[in-house]
Scaffold this motif. Structure first.
Motif, PDB file in Angstrom:
ATOM      1  N   THR A   1       5.771   4.837  -2.916  1.00  0.00           N
ATOM      2  CA  THR A   1       6.695   3.710  -2.968  1.00  0.00           C
ATOM      3  C   THR A   1       5.902   2.492  -3.418  1.00  0.00           C
ATOM      4  OG1 THR A   1       7.943   4.662  -1.137  1.00  0.00           O
ATOM      5  CG2 THR A   1       8.368   2.355  -1.665  1.00  0.00           C
ATOM      6  N   GLU A   2       6.053   2.149  -4.682  1.00  0.00           N
ATOM      7  CA  GLU A   2       5.332   1.011  -5.240  1.00  0.00           C
ATOM      8  C   GLU A   2       6.311  -0.012  -5.780  1.00  0.00           C
ATOM      9  OE1 GLU A   2       3.062   3.082  -8.221  1.00  0.00           O
ATOM     10  OE2 GLU A   2       1.357   3.291  -6.864  1.00  0.00           O
ATOM     11  N   ALA A   3       5.893  -1.282  -5.763  1.00  0.00           N
ATOM     12  CA  ALA A   3       6.699  -2.321  -6.411  1.00  0.00           C
ATOM     13  C   ALA A   3       6.702  -2.018  -7.904  1.00  0.00           C
ATOM     14  CB  ALA A   3       6.105  -3.689  -6.127  1.00  0.00           C
ATOM     15  N   LYS A   4       7.849  -2.199  -8.561  1.00  0.00           N
ATOM     16  CA  LYS A   4       7.946  -1.822  -9.969  1.00  0.00           C
ATOM     17  C   LYS A   4       8.138  -3.004 -10.903  1.00  0.00           C
ATOM     18  CE  LYS A   4       9.551   2.908  -9.759  1.00  0.00           C
ATOM     19  NZ  LYS A   4      10.498   3.837 -10.337  1.00  0.00           N
ATOM     20  N   SER A   5       8.432  -4.165 -10.378  1.00  0.00           N
ATOM     21  CA  SER A   5       8.729  -5.304 -11.237  1.00  0.00           C
ATOM     22  C   SER A   5       8.036  -6.560 -10.721  1.00  0.00           C
ATOM     23  CB  SER A   5      10.241  -5.531 -11.295  1.00  0.00           C
ATOM     24  OG  SER A   5      10.535  -6.713 -11.988  1.00  0.00           O
ATOM     25  N   ASP A   6       7.498  -7.324 -11.658  1.00  0.00           N
ATOM     26  CA  ASP A   6       6.888  -8.608 -11.283  1.00  0.00           C
ATOM     27  C   ASP A   6       7.955  -9.653 -10.974  1.00  0.00           C
ATOM     28  OD1 ASP A   6       4.390  -7.507 -11.685  1.00  0.00           O
ATOM     29  OD2 ASP A   6       4.249  -8.201 -13.773  1.00  0.00           O
ATOM     30  N   LYS A   7       9.201  -9.384 -11.361  1.00  0.00           N
ATOM     31  CA  LYS A   7      10.295 -10.320 -11.134  1.00  0.00           C
ATOM     32  C   LYS A   7      10.760 -10.331  -9.685  1.00  0.00           C
ATOM     33  CE  LYS A   7      11.970  -9.758 -15.839  1.00  0.00           C
ATOM     34  NZ  LYS A   7      13.014  -9.230 -16.696  1.00  0.00           N
ATOM     35  N   ILE A   8      10.422  -9.289  -8.947  1.00  0.00           N
ATOM     36  CA  ILE A   8      10.839  -9.189  -7.544  1.00  0.00           C
ATOM     37  C   ILE A   8       9.593  -9.351  -6.676  1.00  0.00           C
ATOM     38  CG2 ILE A   8      11.889  -7.696  -5.795  1.00  0.00           C
ATOM     39  CD1 ILE A   8      13.444  -6.400  -8.166  1.00  0.00           C
ATOM     40  N   THR A   9       9.636 -10.356  -5.811  1.00  0.00           N
ATOM     41  CA  THR A   9       8.480 -10.628  -4.955  1.00  0.00           C
ATOM     42  C   THR A   9       8.782 -10.211  -3.518  1.00  0.00           C
ATOM     43  OG1 THR A   9       9.250 -12.903  -4.606  1.00  0.00           O
ATOM     44  CG2 THR A   9       7.673 -12.537  -6.399  1.00  0.00           C
TER      45      THR A   9
ATOM     46  N   ARG B   1       0.815  -1.221   0.000  1.00  0.00           N
ATOM     47  CA  ARG B   1       0.000   0.000   0.000  1.00  0.00           C
ATOM     48  C   ARG B   1       0.850   1.274   0.000  1.00  0.00           C
ATOM     49  NH1 ARG B   1      -3.052  -2.163   4.726  1.00  0.00           N
ATOM     50  NH2 ARG B   1      -3.539  -4.192   3.876  1.00  0.00           N
ATOM     51  N   GLU B   2       1.794   1.306  -0.927  1.00  0.00           N
ATOM     52  CA  GLU B   2       2.648   2.478  -1.147  1.00  0.00           C
ATOM     53  C   GLU B   2       3.550   2.819   0.040  1.00  0.00           C
ATOM     54  OE1 GLU B   2       0.029   5.578  -2.425  1.00  0.00           O
ATOM     55  OE2 GLU B   2      -0.548   4.484  -4.233  1.00  0.00           O
ATOM     56  N   LYS B   3       3.781   1.853   0.891  1.00  0.00           N
ATOM     57  CA  LYS B   3       4.680   2.038   2.033  1.00  0.00           C
ATOM     58  C   LYS B   3       5.714   0.928   2.013  1.00  0.00           C
ATOM     59  CE  LYS B   3       1.317   4.388   4.862  1.00  0.00           C
ATOM     60  NZ  LYS B   3       0.519   4.391   6.056  1.00  0.00           N
ATOM     61  N   ILE B   4       6.872   1.240   2.572  1.00  0.00           N
ATOM     62  CA  ILE B   4       7.941   0.238   2.640  1.00  0.00           C
ATOM     63  C   ILE B   4       8.170  -0.155   4.095  1.00  0.00           C
ATOM     64  CG2 ILE B   4       9.798   1.953   2.647  1.00  0.00           C
ATOM     65  CD1 ILE B   4      11.255  -0.233   0.797  1.00  0.00           C
ATOM     66  N   TYR B   5       8.337  -1.439   4.298  1.00  0.00           N
ATOM     67  CA  TYR B   5       8.550  -1.989   5.638  1.00  0.00           C
ATOM     68  C   TYR B   5       9.861  -2.769   5.636  1.00  0.00           C
ATOM     69  CZ  TYR B   5       3.598  -0.943   6.163  1.00  0.00           C
ATOM     70  OH  TYR B   5       2.381  -0.304   6.204  1.00  0.00           O
ATOM     71  N   VAL B   6      10.636  -2.595   6.686  1.00  0.00           N
ATOM     72  CA  VAL B   6      11.852  -3.374   6.883  1.00  0.00           C
ATOM     73  C   VAL B   6      11.709  -4.065   8.230  1.00  0.00           C
ATOM     74  CG1 VAL B   6      14.355  -3.312   7.174  1.00  0.00           C
ATOM     75  CG2 VAL B   6      13.263  -1.836   5.475  1.00  0.00           C
ATOM     76  N   ASN B   7      11.764  -5.406   8.194  1.00  0.00           N
ATOM     77  CA  ASN B   7      11.599  -6.227   9.402  1.00  0.00           C
ATOM     78  C   ASN B   7      10.286  -5.908  10.120  1.00  0.00           C
ATOM     79  OD1 ASN B   7      14.135  -7.380   8.871  1.00  0.00           O
ATOM     80  ND2 ASN B   7      15.164  -5.781  10.025  1.00  0.00           N
ATOM     81  N   GLY B   8       9.243  -5.658   9.312  1.00  0.00           N
ATOM     82  CA  GLY B   8       7.916  -5.414   9.862  1.00  0.00           C
ATOM     83  C   GLY B   8       7.652  -3.987  10.305  1.00  0.00           C
ATOM     84  N   GLU B   9       8.662  -3.147  10.333  1.00  0.00           N
ATOM     85  CA  GLU B   9       8.514  -1.748  10.754  1.00  0.00           C
ATOM     86  C   GLU B   9       8.460  -0.844   9.530  1.00  0.00           C
ATOM     87  OE1 GLU B   9       8.464  -0.531  14.047  1.00  0.00           O
ATOM     88  OE2 GLU B   9       8.353  -2.639  14.660  1.00  0.00           O
ATOM     89  N   GLU B  10       7.508   0.090   9.525  1.00  0.00           N
ATOM     90  CA  GLU B  10       7.428   1.023   8.405  1.00  0.00           C
ATOM     91  C   GLU B  10       8.658   1.940   8.400  1.00  0.00           C
ATOM     92  OE1 GLU B  10       4.707   4.655   6.600  1.00  0.00           O
ATOM     93  OE2 GLU B  10       3.932   3.515   8.293  1.00  0.00           O
ATOM     94  N   VAL B  11       9.258   2.088   7.230  1.00  0.00           N
ATOM     95  CA  VAL B  11      10.416   2.963   7.073  1.00  0.00           C
ATOM     96  C   VAL B  11       9.918   4.299   6.539  1.00  0.00           C
ATOM     97  CG1 VAL B  11      12.569   3.345   5.817  1.00  0.00           C
ATOM     98  CG2 VAL B  11      11.991   1.057   6.625  1.00  0.00           C
ATOM     99  N   THR B  12      10.193   5.331   7.292  1.00  0.00           N
ATOM    100  CA  THR B  12       9.839   6.673   6.824  1.00  0.00           C
ATOM    101  C   THR B  12      11.130   7.442   6.595  1.00  0.00           C
ATOM    102  OG1 THR B  12       9.624   7.418   9.107  1.00  0.00           O
ATOM    103  CG2 THR B  12       7.603   6.742   7.999  1.00  0.00           C
ATOM    104  N   THR B  13      11.337   7.802   5.370  1.00  0.00           N
ATOM    105  CA  THR B  13      12.502   8.598   4.995  1.00  0.00           C
ATOM    106  C   THR B  13      11.981  10.012   4.770  1.00  0.00           C
ATOM    107  OG1 THR B  13      13.417   6.660   3.902  1.00  0.00           O
ATOM    108  CG2 THR B  13      14.434   8.770   3.393  1.00  0.00           C
ATOM    109  N   PRO B  14      12.303  10.948   5.669  1.00  0.00           N
ATOM    110  CA  PRO B  14      11.766  12.306   5.547  1.00  0.00           C
ATOM    111  C   PRO B  14      12.049  12.961   4.198  1.00  0.00           C
ATOM    112  CG  PRO B  14      12.971  12.059   7.616  1.00  0.00           C
ATOM    113  CD  PRO B  14      13.194  10.812   6.830  1.00  0.00           C
TER     114      PRO B  14
END
Length: 185
Positions: A132-140, A113-126
């Motif tokens: 932030t969307e997935a761009k390739s079907d090759k990467i799951t 949902r347009e957010k990135i999570y690292v180890n279950g925690e949302e990463v917010t880069t100010p």
């Protein structure tokens, strides 16, 4: 007394022995300056060859942190990178990318949902802009970053070509960690 010193100076200027001596001293001083310049030049080249590197930002993928045509200086020989570091990457096609490390070896990355999570925690880069969307079907996702690799993103998420398309990046392909940037253009 002043007139006497002026006379003495004039006589010295026309005396061939004194003229030769002064010319020799000037040549010696010029040689010293040239040698000092060359030494400084060699030291700077050595620093950039062994310890530092220079590159330019190509495009808007790191906007607003870095702008197109900014010059970046990176520190070489850094094998430890952490989330948040900005790095210069050697790409297989010869291009150099400048990106931000989001995750390191052992971390699990997920994009949802347009957010990135690292180890279950949302990463917010100010500094990050855009979705932030997935761009390739090759990467799951979720994706676990393998040993000696990192997951990188550009700060301008919608235009950046990064780990969402190219996958994780091997540490050996990182040229160095960005230390300074110069916005000339």
């Amino acid at each position: 007394m002043e007139i006497e010193s002026i006379k003495q100076k004039v006589l010295e200027d026309v005396d061939p022995v004194v003229k030769k001596k002064k010319a020799k001293e000037r040549r010696k001083q010029r040689l010293i300056v040239i040698m000092q310049f060359l030494l400084v030049f060699v030291v700077i080249i050595g620093l950039f060859h062994f310890f530092m590197g220079i590159s330019t930002v190509d495009g808007g993928s790191m906007y607003p942190t870095l702008h197109d045509k900014n010059i970046v200086i990176y520190e070489r020989h850094n094998s430890e990178y952490k989330a948040g570091d900005i790095v210069a990457l050697d790409m297989p096609n010869g291009d150099v990318y400048v990106k931000r490390v989001i995750a390191v070896a052992g971390d699990t990355v997920n994009i949802d949902r347009e957010k990135i999570y690292v180890n279950g925690e949302e990463v917010t880069t100010p500094q990050a802009v855009g979705k932030t969307e997935a761009k390739s079907d090759k990467i799951t996702y979720p994706l676990t970053v393998e040993d000696k690799q990192v997951f990188v993103l550009g700060d301008n998420r919608e235009v950046s070509r990064d780990s969402r398309e190219i996958g994780t990046v091997k540490i050996k392909n990182i040229k160095g960690k960005i230390r300074w940037s110069i916005g000339i253009f």
